[in-house]
Motif scaffolding. Structure first.
Motif, short mmCIF file in Angstrom:
data_model
loop_
_atom_site.label_atom_id
_atom_site.label_comp_id
_atom_site.label_asym_id
_atom_site.label_seq_id
_atom_site.Cartn_x
_atom_site.Cartn_y
_atom_site.Cartn_z
N CYS A 176 0.83 -1.23 0.00
CA CYS A 176 0.00 0.00 0.00
C CYS A 176 0.85 1.26 0.00
CB CYS A 176 -0.91 -0.01 1.22
SG CYS A 176 -1.83 1.52 1.43
N ILE A 177 0.53 2.19 -0.91
CA ILE A 177 1.26 3.46 -0.95
C ILE A 177 0.43 4.59 -0.33
CG2 ILE A 177 2.78 2.82 -2.85
CD1 ILE A 177 0.95 4.38 -4.75
N ARG A 178 -0.64 4.23 0.40
CA ARG A 178 -1.44 5.21 1.15
C ARG A 178 -1.98 6.34 0.27
NH1 ARG A 178 -0.13 1.44 4.07
NH2 ARG A 178 1.16 1.58 5.93
N CYS A 179 -2.52 5.95 -0.88
CA CYS A 179 -3.03 6.99 -1.78
C CYS A 179 -4.44 7.38 -1.41
CB CYS A 179 -2.99 6.48 -3.21
SG CYS A 179 -4.26 5.23 -3.56
N SER A 180 -5.15 6.49 -0.73
CA SER A 180 -6.53 6.68 -0.27
C SER A 180 -7.57 6.55 -1.36
CB SER A 180 -6.72 7.99 0.51
OG SER A 180 -6.62 9.11 -0.34
N CYS B 123 -8.85 3.87 -2.39
CA CYS B 123 -9.83 2.86 -1.99
C CYS B 123 -10.86 3.42 -1.02
CB CYS B 123 -9.13 1.63 -1.41
SG CYS B 123 -8.08 1.96 0.02
N CYS C 150 -7.16 0.58 -6.80
CA CYS C 150 -5.84 0.53 -6.16
C CYS C 150 -4.70 0.57 -7.18
CB CYS C 150 -5.72 -0.73 -5.30
SG CYS C 150 -4.10 -0.85 -4.50
N PRO C 151 -3.81 1.55 -7.06
CA PRO C 151 -2.73 1.68 -8.03
C PRO C 151 -1.67 0.58 -7.92
CG PRO C 151 -2.46 3.28 -6.27
CD PRO C 151 -3.81 2.65 -6.07
N VAL C 152 -1.66 -0.14 -6.80
CA VAL C 152 -0.70 -1.24 -6.69
C VAL C 152 -1.43 -2.59 -6.67
CG1 VAL C 152 1.22 0.02 -5.65
CG2 VAL C 152 -0.58 -0.84 -4.19
N ILE D 69 -7.95 -6.26 -2.19
CA ILE D 69 -8.51 -6.08 -0.85
C ILE D 69 -9.65 -7.08 -0.57
CG2 ILE D 69 -9.65 -4.44 0.73
CD1 ILE D 69 -7.97 -2.23 -0.55
N ILE E 60 -8.49 -0.17 3.07
CA ILE E 60 -7.12 -0.56 3.42
C ILE E 60 -7.01 -0.76 4.94
CG2 ILE E 60 -6.32 1.88 3.41
CD1 ILE E 60 -4.25 -1.33 2.72
S1 SF4 Z 1 -5.98 2.18 -3.06
FE1 SF4 Z 1 -4.34 0.67 -2.67
S2 SF4 Z 1 -2.48 1.90 -2.38
FE2 SF4 Z 1 -4.21 3.30 -2.21
S3 SF4 Z 1 -4.63 3.41 0.01
FE3 SF4 Z 1 -5.96 1.82 -0.83
S4 SF4 Z 1 -4.80 -0.08 -0.61
FE4 SF4 Z 1 -3.35 1.59 -0.34
#
Ligand code: SF4
Lengths: 220, 488
Positions: free
Chosen positions: B325-329, B331, B385-387, B391, B354
């Motif tokens: 997770c890169i904490r992009c938010s 999701c 999710c960019p990565v 989930i 997340i």
């Molecule tokens: S979309 Fe993916 S990368 Fe971004 S906060 Fe959620 S889990 Fe993390």
């Protein structure tokens, strides 16, 4: 006594029992089918100018830097302007305009905070994202110079504009402190309404110097 | 002055389980209006920013591949990072848990003789409750992100990764500034209105004094490149640049999963992160530094590598991907449950989808057993999710673990078998669209069969509210394809 370093490394080792002992990280095995650039054959100078302007930076293209710089300063009228060491002298307008400050000896943070503006070059620009990258090289000075004054005027040579992020990173030296700047500082923290200017400079002007001007004698 | 707005830890102490917290949040109509407006705006921007890149899928695939391959050799990359950072004048510290990380940071601050630090957004330091630990040692930590500042002044908790004060409207923010700024430093100006411009200006002048005077900064890190020792912080306001540039000592607290093998890998993440989080081509400022540089920025740089449950997450081969997770938010912004409940209901600094998978893994499933159930399994989070963290797959897997934990891990219950069956289904090819249909169907089925009602307390209560929003007949992906054919 075991150190936490050893503890963590041991935990990682025991967590990864599914990974064959002989397996090594192989960067080449990662599929990188994405594009090297999203500039799509566009003229990079035009694209950079357009994308930087999208962030509400004011962008001017010129073949004569002193004229464009003088025009920007006449518009913004900062009371004082920091000019870092190594800024090409031939780009500077004739005397007049704001009081000029050199960072030699280094200005105190109070003096930086009191300065109205700063004039810098950059290391690289990125067309697709409209980004400037400063690396504290000649004409840019240490990072605080382009941070505390409320007005930043940045001069970009057209040849410094990379098409996209991958090319820009290849051109940069990670050993230098890097600051990627995409428009004036902003926040969307209040009801997601974009407000320009929180802690960084609230006004960003960009002058692009096009190649018909003889390139100043600084390194790329 | 009150400096203890959160109790430390991955799970906020005294937080009710998700069902109870969600019920009161759902009843708060103003919160819901704020959230719906905010997540809706940001969602549209993200979609547009991602659609601009016709190789978005390839970028996601590369990002997922880099993260997953890195995690498989995490020890190797961490050792390399340590070597690189040390070679350029930084000092690396290893912290096995929250208490140790707090001790390290407290000791480093004490060694400077200072009693104040400025902070730039760091989820890791929220997770470990650093501000409280510093306060206990007589050190005041000033949050400098506008939203964090609002939250700190208000003695509140963040509710969103990217926009922690997303639950506060402008009029409330004005009140918070007028009432509280004076206690922390420079008071709000006379006649402050609720114009966001004026509010931002008030924050600028309130914090400027702190930036100019404070000698120690604590930051998080978005990325750290093992080959060069370069650390990156991605931000908007410039408070990050202030914290990373002006103080004499910089202490960066970073989860061990943030390491990237190489500086060149940033080319993938710098394209994905801004577009996924704020929907911009690039965020206003990204700072990268490699150790210390004479005459420019901090003279001392400390990097604290934090485990605190991450190695336990690594151990679980299904849950491991969560560490990418890169904490992009993104999701959070697409999640129908988050949109209705807000971030506080998750009872952790990591809210939304997340948080529903990360918190139980970091803190232990038994301590956050209701969270894996805080989802409709609609799959929107995976798509965003960019990565490419799956989930829904992790949620189903953790549900099975939560059920096992509730049973003391002995005899499998019917519901644990059901969850395990679902987990198996998810492991088969074409799993996403299938899982979504199965998920939507499954939640109705389970509710109808009353299986959830046999679960322990919190899960039982969750089942009450769970039925309220009818599971979507059309999955998110189906709806997506139908309404926006241009977006893959
Ligand atoms: S979309 Fe993916 S990368 Fe971004 S906060 Fe959620 S889990 Fe993390």
């Amino acid at each position: 006594m075991t150190t936490s370093r050893e503890t963590i490394l041991a935990r990682i080792g025991s967590a990864l029992t599914d990974v064959p002992k002989t397996e090594r990280y192989d960067a080449a095995a990662i599929s990188r089918d994405y594009r090297a650039s999203h500039a799509g054959g566009h003229d990079v100078t035009a694209l950079f100018a357009e994308r930087a302007a999208d962030y509400r930076a004011t962008v001017t293209r010129t073949v004569h830097a002193p004229t464009a710089i003088a025009a920007a300063l006449a518009e913004r009228v900062p009371a004082s302007l920091i000019i870092p060491d190594g800024f090409p002298a031939q780009w500077l307008p004739d005397e007049g305009g704001p009081r000029r400050l050199a960072d030699r000896p280094p200005l105190s943070v109070r003096e930086l905070d009191a300065a109205a503006g700063v004039l810098t070059t950059c290391a690289v620009a990125i067309a697709v994202t409209g980004t400037l990258v400063l690396d504290a090289g000649p004409g840019q000075g240490r990072r605080a110079l382009s941070l505390l004054p409320d007005y930043h005027l940045c001069v970009v040579r057209a040849a410094q504009i990379a098409e996209d992020v991958p090319e820009a990173l290849r051109r940069l030296n990670p050993r230098r402190p890097l600051t990627f700047i995409s428009g004036p500082s902003a926040t969307s923290d209040i009801e997601l309404e974009r407000v320009e200017g929180v802690h960084g400079p609230r006004t960003l002007d960009i002058v692009i110097v096009e190649p018909t001007t003889p390139a100043p004698g600084e390194a790329a | 002055m009150s400096g203890t707005h959160t109790s430390g830890g991955v799970v906020w102490l005294g937080s009710p389980a998700f069902p109870e917290a969600a019920r009161s949040a759902v009843a708060d109509t103003r919160l819901r209006t704020n959230l719906r407006k905010a997540t809706g705006t940001i969602r549209d921007k993200r979609v547009a920013a991602a659609a601009e890149l016709d190789d978005w899928e390839e970028l996601r695939t590369a990002a997922a591949a880099i993260k997953r391959a890195t995690l498989r050799h995490l020890d190797h990359h961490l050792l390399r990072l340590e070597e690189s950072v040390t070679a350029v004048g930084g000092t690396v510290h290893w912290a096995a848990d929250a208490a140790e990380a707090n001790r390290i940071v407290t000791r480093l601050v004490r060694a400077t003789g200072e009693t104040e630090v400025v902070k730039v957004k760091s989820m890791a330091t929220q997770e470990i409750g650093l501000n409280e630990a510093l306060a206990a040692a007589g050190i005041t930590a000033y949050e400098t992100d506008l939203a964090e500042l609002i939250v700190q002044l208000d003695d509140d908790r963040p509710s969103h990764i990217l926009v922690p004060a997303i639950h506060r409207g402008r009029a409330e923010i004005r009140e918070i500034f007028r009432e509280r700024m004076g206690e922390w430093g420079k008071p709000a100006p006379e006649g402050l209105t609720d114009d966001p411009r004026q509010l931002a200006e008030a924050a600028r002048s309130h914090l400027r004094e702190k930036f100019l005077n404070t000698k120690v900064a604590v930051s998080g890190a978005n990325f750290a490149a093992a080959d060069t020792g370069t650390v990156a912080v991605v931000e908007s306001e410039g408070n990050g640049r202030m914290c990373l540039t002006l103080p004499e000592t910089l202490i960066t607290v970073m989860g061990i999963e943030k390491v990237l093998p190489s500086f060149a890998d940033l080319e993938v993440f710098l394209q994905l992160l801004p577009r996924s989080s704020t929907g911009e081509r690039m965020n206003p400022y990204t700072s990268m530094w490699t150790g210390t540089v004479p005459g420019d920025g901090p003279r001392a740089f400390h990097l604290v590598l934090l485990d605190n449950g991450r190695t336990a997450t690594l151990r679980d081969t299904v849950g491991r991907q969560t560490l990418g997770c890169i904490r992009c938010s993104a999701c959070l912004n697409v999640c129908p449950v988050y949109e209705r409940t807000g971030g506080h209901a998750y009872g952790s600094p990591y809210p939304g989808p997340i948080g529903a998978v990360l918190t139980p893994q970091l803190a232990g499933v038994e301590r956050a057993a209701s969270l894996p159930f805080a989802s409709t399994l609609c799959g929107a989070c995976y798509d965003a999710c960019p990565v490419k963290i799956d989930i829904p797959e992790v949620l189903v897997h953790l549900r099975a673990r939560a059920v096992d934990a509730a049973r003391g891990g002995s005899l499998p219950t019917p519901e644990s078998l059901a969850m395990k069956a679902a987990a198996l289904t998810l492991a088969t090819p074409r799993r996403l669209s299938f899982a979504q249909r199965a998920g939507a169907l499954g939640s109705r089925l389970l509710a109808r069969r009353g299986v959830l009602r046999r679960l322990p307390g919190p899960l039982h209560r969750w089942s009450d509210t769970r039925d309220t929003p009818a599971p979507p007949r059309e999955t998110f992906r189906a709806w997506w394809r139908r309404t926006r054919p241009e977006n893959q």
